[in-house]
Design a protein around this motif. Structure first.
Motif: not given
Length: 89
Positions: A5-7, A46-47, A11-13
């Motif tokens: 989830y964090t990775v 992201g959602i 990456l989306l950020g």
């Protein structure tokens, strides 16, 4: 699961930052239209990742609404830009 989830969110950020740079530096209207469309897709992604990580299926309605608004907005902006390109203004 939290590492994935964090990775994924990181990456989306990063993708959002690069797309925002393209939105600001876009030379043509089509560049900006595509950047807004990509930002919409990244927002939906992201959602969706957040909903999957938290096991909240109630976010599916939000995903559909944002995706439809992004699609309609992109088509409308592309038509407007195409009309302006045909007029030569």
């Amino acid at each position: 699961m939290s590492v994935v989830y964090t990775v994924t969110m990181a990456l989306l950020g990063a993708a959002v930052l690069m797309t925002t740079a393209r939105l600001v530096r876009g030379r043509t209207a089509f560049d900006r239209i595509m950047a807004v469309d990509v930002l919409t897709v990244l927002l939906v992604s992201g959602i969706a990742v957040h909903a999957a990580a938290r096991d909240e299926p109630a976010n599916a309605t939000i995903l559909v609404v944002i995706a439809l608004l992004g699609f309609v907005g992109s088509v409308t902006a592309a038509r407007l830009a195409a009309e302006r390109a045909e007029d030569g203004t």
